[in-house]
Design an enzyme around this catalytic site. Structure first.
Site, PDB file in Angstrom:
ATOM      1  NE  ARG A 164      -4.026  14.609   8.532  1.00  0.00           N
ATOM      2  CZ  ARG A 164      -4.036  14.473   7.195  1.00  0.00           C
ATOM      3  NH1 ARG A 164      -4.665  15.362   6.453  1.00  0.00           N
ATOM      4  NH2 ARG A 164      -3.433  13.468   6.612  1.00  0.00           N
TER       5      ARG A 164
ATOM      6  CD  GLU B 129      -0.273   1.691  -5.317  1.00  0.00           C
ATOM      7  OE1 GLU B 129      -0.852   2.488  -4.562  1.00  0.00           O
ATOM      8  OE2 GLU B 129      -0.758   0.611  -5.698  1.00  0.00           O
TER       9      GLU B 129
HETATM   10  P1  AMP Z   1       3.148   7.732   4.243  1.00  0.00           P
HETATM   11  O1  AMP Z   1       4.131   8.524   3.440  1.00  0.00           O
HETATM   12  O2  AMP Z   1       2.502   6.629   3.474  1.00  0.00           O
HETATM   13  O3  AMP Z   1       3.700   7.275   5.570  1.00  0.00           O
HETATM   14  O4  AMP Z   1       1.928   8.692   4.540  1.00  0.00           O
HETATM   15  C1  AMP Z   1       2.057   9.616   5.543  1.00  0.00           C
HETATM   16  C2  AMP Z   1       1.295  10.879   5.267  1.00  0.00           C
HETATM   17  O5  AMP Z   1       0.011  10.645   4.686  1.00  0.00           O
HETATM   18  C3  AMP Z   1       1.075  11.580   6.568  1.00  0.00           C
HETATM   19  O6  AMP Z   1       1.388  12.949   6.406  1.00  0.00           O
HETATM   20  C4  AMP Z   1      -0.390  11.349   6.885  1.00  0.00           C
HETATM   21  O7  AMP Z   1      -0.968  12.534   7.340  1.00  0.00           O
HETATM   22  C5  AMP Z   1      -1.028  10.877   5.609  1.00  0.00           C
HETATM   23  N1  AMP Z   1      -1.764   9.616   5.756  1.00  0.00           N
HETATM   24  C6  AMP Z   1      -1.420   8.414   5.228  1.00  0.00           C
HETATM   25  N2  AMP Z   1      -2.320   7.472   5.502  1.00  0.00           N
HETATM   26  C7  AMP Z   1      -3.278   8.080   6.249  1.00  0.00           C
HETATM   27  C8  AMP Z   1      -4.509   7.635   6.868  1.00  0.00           C
HETATM   28  N3  AMP Z   1      -4.938   6.361   6.772  1.00  0.00           N
HETATM   29  N4  AMP Z   1      -5.210   8.529   7.568  1.00  0.00           N
HETATM   30  C9  AMP Z   1      -4.794   9.808   7.687  1.00  0.00           C
HETATM   31  N5  AMP Z   1      -3.672  10.280   7.125  1.00  0.00           N
HETATM   32  C10 AMP Z   1      -2.914   9.440   6.407  1.00  0.00           C
END
Ligand code: AMP
Length: 177
Positions: free
Chosen positions: A64, A101
């Protein structure tokens, strides 16, 4: 200049509970993308803090992040570089692994995508735990170029992701606490 208000942008993001797994509230940006005025407004607002900062490359995170990174690159007069999950990029590439995790994941970027002197803006839709963006930042930093900052549409501030992103500037249009 678009006149889409921040409130209108916020209202266009749909919460989908328990997707893709129980306990996660997924931030669905497709209702925003479908609205021409709101999409243009979100892109302009994500680009604005980095205008006049000499950005030469927007590095966008699969998948995205591509949807927002591509028009932000055009808005800033910068090139676009995709960061992808392993096995998607065809030419010589660099890889950074990061902890989940349970287990590990990795992101890749073409080795010739950035050159010394480049000034990079990293773009993704959601900053959650920050693991993905931090790994992307390491990929960029490993090339010896300037990581000027990050631009996210959404920051899930309660997850503390920004603490993992180091010194670079961090902008997020919408914060959820
Ligand atoms: P993180 O590595 O945990 O910061 O997760 C980031 C990635 O996961 C990004 O590319 C987001 O598109 C996706 N992502 C994580 N949590 C969500 C959420 N609650 N809603 C939509 N996309 C998420």
């Amino acid at each position: 200049m678009s006149h889409a208000s921040l409130d209108a942008i916020r209202l266009a993001i749909r919460d989908v509970p328990d997707f893709p797994k129980p306990g996660v509230v997924f931030k669905d940006i497709t209702p925003l993308l479908i609205d021409a005025k709101l999409f243009a407004g979100a892109v302009e607002r994500m680009a604005a803090p980095y205008r006049g900062k000499g950005i030469t490359r927007v590095v966008a995170i699969e998948s995205r992040g591509f949807l927002l990174g591509a028009p932000i690159a055009v808005a800033l007069g910068a090139g676009l570089v995709p960061i992808r999950k392993p096995g998607k990029l065809p030419a010589a590439r660099e890889r950074v692994e990061y902890a989940l995790e349970y287990g590990t994941d990795a992101v890749e970027m073409h080795r010739d995508a950035l050159a010394p002197g480049d000034r990079v803006l990293l773009v993704d839709d959601v900053l959650a735990t920050g693991g993905t963006a931090a790994a992307a930042g390491r990929l960029v930093g490993a090339r010896g170029v300037a990581l000027v900052g990050y631009s996210f549409l959404i920051e899930l501030a309660f997850l503390g992701g920004r603490e993992r992103l180091g010194e670079a500037r961090i902008e997020a249009l919408l914060q959820y606490s």
